[in-house]
Design an enzyme around this catalytic site. Structure first.
Site, PDB file in Angstrom:
ATOM      1  N   LYS A  67       0.817  -1.227   0.000  1.00  0.00           N
ATOM      2  CA  LYS A  67       0.000   0.000   0.000  1.00  0.00           C
ATOM      3  C   LYS A  67       0.852   1.279   0.000  1.00  0.00           C
ATOM      4  CE  LYS A  67      -4.078  -2.176   1.999  1.00  0.00           C
ATOM      5  NZ  LYS A  67      -5.167  -2.120   2.989  1.00  0.00           N
ATOM      6  N   GLY A 128      -4.950   1.202  17.897  1.00  0.00           N
ATOM      7  CA  GLY A 128      -3.953   1.008  16.842  1.00  0.00           C
ATOM      8  C   GLY A 128      -3.658   2.311  16.136  1.00  0.00           C
ATOM      9  N   ASN A 152      -2.650   3.315  21.457  1.00  0.00           N
ATOM     10  CA  ASN A 152      -1.720   2.418  20.759  1.00  0.00           C
ATOM     11  C   ASN A 152      -0.650   1.917  21.723  1.00  0.00           C
ATOM     12  OD1 ASN A 152      -0.940   1.168  18.288  1.00  0.00           O
ATOM     13  ND2 ASN A 152       0.808   2.558  18.152  1.00  0.00           N
ATOM     14  N   THR A 154       2.506   1.650  21.074  1.00  0.00           N
ATOM     15  CA  THR A 154       3.585   2.649  20.985  1.00  0.00           C
ATOM     16  C   THR A 154       2.936   4.031  21.023  1.00  0.00           C
ATOM     17  OG1 THR A 154       4.734   1.084  19.553  1.00  0.00           O
ATOM     18  CG2 THR A 154       5.619   3.323  19.635  1.00  0.00           C
ATOM     19  N   LYS A 157       3.220   6.859  18.234  1.00  0.00           N
ATOM     20  CA  LYS A 157       2.476   6.729  16.966  1.00  0.00           C
ATOM     21  C   LYS A 157       1.039   7.208  17.130  1.00  0.00           C
ATOM     22  CE  LYS A 157       4.814   2.668  15.170  1.00  0.00           C
ATOM     23  NZ  LYS A 157       4.497   1.326  14.668  1.00  0.00           N
ATOM     24  N   MET A 218     -11.545  -4.677  12.698  1.00  0.00           N
ATOM     25  CA  MET A 218     -11.308  -4.582  11.245  1.00  0.00           C
ATOM     26  C   MET A 218     -10.981  -5.954  10.655  1.00  0.00           C
ATOM     27  SD  MET A 218      -9.202  -1.187  10.370  1.00  0.00           S
ATOM     28  CE  MET A 218      -9.759   0.457  10.759  1.00  0.00           C
TER      29      MET A 218
HETATM   30  P1  NDP Z   1       0.002  -2.177  10.701  1.00  0.00           P
HETATM   31  O1  NDP Z   1       1.082  -3.194  10.762  1.00  0.00           O
HETATM   32  O2  NDP Z   1       0.190  -0.950   9.888  1.00  0.00           O
HETATM   33  O3  NDP Z   1      -0.329  -1.670  12.205  1.00  0.00           O
HETATM   34  C1  NDP Z   1      -0.452  -2.589  13.236  1.00  0.00           C
HETATM   35  C2  NDP Z   1      -1.000  -1.912  14.485  1.00  0.00           C
HETATM   36  O4  NDP Z   1      -1.310  -2.940  15.433  1.00  0.00           O
HETATM   37  C3  NDP Z   1      -0.003  -0.984  15.171  1.00  0.00           C
HETATM   38  O5  NDP Z   1      -0.724   0.074  15.774  1.00  0.00           O
HETATM   39  C4  NDP Z   1       0.626  -1.907  16.241  1.00  0.00           C
HETATM   40  O6  NDP Z   1       1.099  -1.219  17.365  1.00  0.00           O
HETATM   41  C5  NDP Z   1      -0.590  -2.719  16.635  1.00  0.00           C
HETATM   42  N1  NDP Z   1      -0.269  -4.029  17.213  1.00  0.00           N
HETATM   43  C6  NDP Z   1       0.302  -5.085  16.592  1.00  0.00           C
HETATM   44  N2  NDP Z   1       0.365  -6.153  17.418  1.00  0.00           N
HETATM   45  C7  NDP Z   1      -0.187  -5.758  18.595  1.00  0.00           C
HETATM   46  C8  NDP Z   1      -0.431  -6.406  19.830  1.00  0.00           C
HETATM   47  N3  NDP Z   1      -0.061  -7.682  20.040  1.00  0.00           N
HETATM   48  N4  NDP Z   1      -1.031  -5.717  20.817  1.00  0.00           N
HETATM   49  C9  NDP Z   1      -1.411  -4.428  20.615  1.00  0.00           C
HETATM   50  N5  NDP Z   1      -1.217  -3.755  19.465  1.00  0.00           N
HETATM   51  C10 NDP Z   1      -0.612  -4.417  18.460  1.00  0.00           C
HETATM   52  O7  NDP Z   1      -1.316  -2.994  10.267  1.00  0.00           O
HETATM   53  P2  NDP Z   1      -2.585  -2.419   9.463  1.00  0.00           P
HETATM   54  O8  NDP Z   1      -2.930  -1.105  10.067  1.00  0.00           O
HETATM   55  O9  NDP Z   1      -2.338  -2.491   8.012  1.00  0.00           O
HETATM   56  O10 NDP Z   1      -3.734  -3.523   9.777  1.00  0.00           O
HETATM   57  C11 NDP Z   1      -4.376  -3.588  11.051  1.00  0.00           C
HETATM   58  C12 NDP Z   1      -5.561  -4.572  10.979  1.00  0.00           C
HETATM   59  O11 NDP Z   1      -6.589  -4.093  10.119  1.00  0.00           O
HETATM   60  C13 NDP Z   1      -5.179  -5.965  10.468  1.00  0.00           C
HETATM   61  O12 NDP Z   1      -5.825  -6.936  11.298  1.00  0.00           O
HETATM   62  C14 NDP Z   1      -5.792  -6.005   9.078  1.00  0.00           C
HETATM   63  O13 NDP Z   1      -6.153  -7.326   8.717  1.00  0.00           O
HETATM   64  C15 NDP Z   1      -7.020  -5.135   9.261  1.00  0.00           C
HETATM   65  N6  NDP Z   1      -7.511  -4.547   7.980  1.00  0.00           N
HETATM   66  C16 NDP Z   1      -8.757  -4.916   7.549  1.00  0.00           C
HETATM   67  C17 NDP Z   1      -9.279  -4.412   6.360  1.00  0.00           C
HETATM   68  C18 NDP Z   1     -10.651  -4.831   5.905  1.00  0.00           C
HETATM   69  O14 NDP Z   1     -11.011  -4.546   4.767  1.00  0.00           O
HETATM   70  N7  NDP Z   1     -11.450  -5.469   6.729  1.00  0.00           N
HETATM   71  C19 NDP Z   1      -8.492  -3.465   5.534  1.00  0.00           C
HETATM   72  C20 NDP Z   1      -7.199  -3.106   6.105  1.00  0.00           C
HETATM   73  C21 NDP Z   1      -6.732  -3.653   7.278  1.00  0.00           C
HETATM   74  P3  NDP Z   1       2.595  -0.550  17.392  1.00  0.00           P
HETATM   75  O15 NDP Z   1       2.484   0.753  16.699  1.00  0.00           O
HETATM   76  O16 NDP Z   1       2.906  -0.442  18.847  1.00  0.00           O
HETATM   77  O17 NDP Z   1       3.497  -1.530  16.665  1.00  0.00           O
END
Ligand code: NDP
Length: 278
Positions: A67, A128, A152, A154, A157, A218
């Site tokens: 993306k 998130g 979030n 972190t 962010k 999501m």
């Molecule tokens: P990113 O990798 O960009 O972001 C991940 C986020 O999740 C960050 O804020 C990260 O926090 C947080 N995170 C990851 N692991 C954990 C955990 N164990 N505990 C708490 N926070 C956590 O992912 P995306 O934003 O691209 O995707 C997020 C979700 O949205 C996914 O599940 C994806 O499948 C879903 N999605 C669904 C769509 C749909 O059409 N239904 C479309 C797009 C996405 P940190 O910043 O601290 O790392």
């Protein structure tokens, strides 16, 4: 008349439901559309797009991990794609590559139209601060909620996103915090973390959920995610991201074809197929 060609580009891509969704949209609207999966090498996104354009391709959906590459490749951007910093829909026309982001508007359409939950004046919690959260920011603020809290793991962010949100709305009360700082109830909680992928859930105090709270993940899967199980255990209303997937696709289809497909029957069919896979 021969069909126009579209693809969904990702790596991996075999799991994508987009071809099935767009095939149904084409049937239901009578549009001549051929929509396939395209696996691009991790270092070969731009080449794959240019090759597809050279073969006469009209547009593409873009999924993980491309993306940001699609954002960089676009020669023109919609406002929501520019704010999201990511592109999930490309349209090829007159030598231009137009980039849009329909994820956030798909989320809002699913909450407001399909779930019947108005966001105006509501207290929203966004969990998130990754790509999906960023994409949701502008469409959520356009619904004029009373407040938007971004939590979030972190904190920095979440604060970046809050900063960006403050430049988009001067009426919505904005906050950024860690999960453990959340000590008040919300009307709508959107899980935009990727924790659900590992059947994990951010640590949330029970007080954030009320009986009328809509808890929205999501992510979608045949069985409820850890986040939705937690929300249900506190009595909240639950909804997964399958409708978001169908609605973001409907928005892309409308951009490409100038015709809005009926999303409700397609969502019903996709839900039945997902249940059958249990
Ligand atoms: P990113 O990798 O960009 O972001 C991940 C986020 O999740 C960050 O804020 C990260 O926090 C947080 N995170 C990851 N692991 C954990 C955990 N164990 N505990 C708490 N926070 C956590 O992912 P995306 O934003 O691209 O995707 C997020 C979700 O949205 C996914 O599940 C994806 O499948 C879903 N999605 C669904 C769509 C749909 O059409 N239904 C479309 C797009 C996405 P940190 O910043 O601290 O790392």
């Amino acid at each position: 008349m021969s069909a126009d060609h579209y693809v969904v580009i990702g790596n991996p891509i075999a799991h994508s439901k987009s071809p099935a969704i767009h095939a149904r949209f084409a049937e239901l609207t009578g549009q001549q559309v051929d929509y396939q999966r395209l696996l691009a090498p991790l270092d070969g996104f731009a080449q794959a797009v240019h090759d597809f354009i050279a073969q006469g391709g009209k547009g593409a959906n873009v999924t993980l991990p491309f993306k940001l590459d699609a954002f960089a490749l676009a020669t023109e951007l919609s406002e929501r794609a520019r704010i999201a910093g990511a592109v999930n829909t490309l349209k090829f026309e007159h030598g231009h590559i137009y980039g849009d982001n329909t994820d956030g508007i798909g989320l809002v359409a699913d909450i407001v139209r399909n779930a019947g939950v108005n966001l105006h004046g509501k207290r929203l919690l966004l969990l998130g601060a990754g790509g999906a959260a960023r994409g949701a920011l502008l469409p959520l603020l356009q619904e004029e909620p009373a407040s938007l809290t971004i939590a979030n793991r972190t904190l920095a962010k979440a604060q970046d996103l809050q900063q960006q949100a403050s430049s988009l709305s001067d009426r919505c009360e904005l906050q950024a915090c860690r999960f453990e700082d959340l000590q008040q109830p919300f009307d709508v909680i959107i899980n935009a973390t990727s924790a659900s992928i590992n059947d994990d859930v951010p640590q949330l105090a029970a007080i954030v959920f009320g009986k009328t709270t809509l808890a929205y993940d999501m992510m979608y899967a045949a069985a409820p995610t850890a986040f939705l199980r937690l929300a249900a255990s506190h009595g909240a209303q639950c909804r997964d991201g399958l409708g978001m997937l169908v609605e973001q696709a409907a928005e892309a289809f409308a951009l490409w074809r100038g015709v809005r497909p009926p999303s409700t029957p397609v969502l019903t069919e996709m839900r039945a197929a997902l249940q059958a896979s249990l």
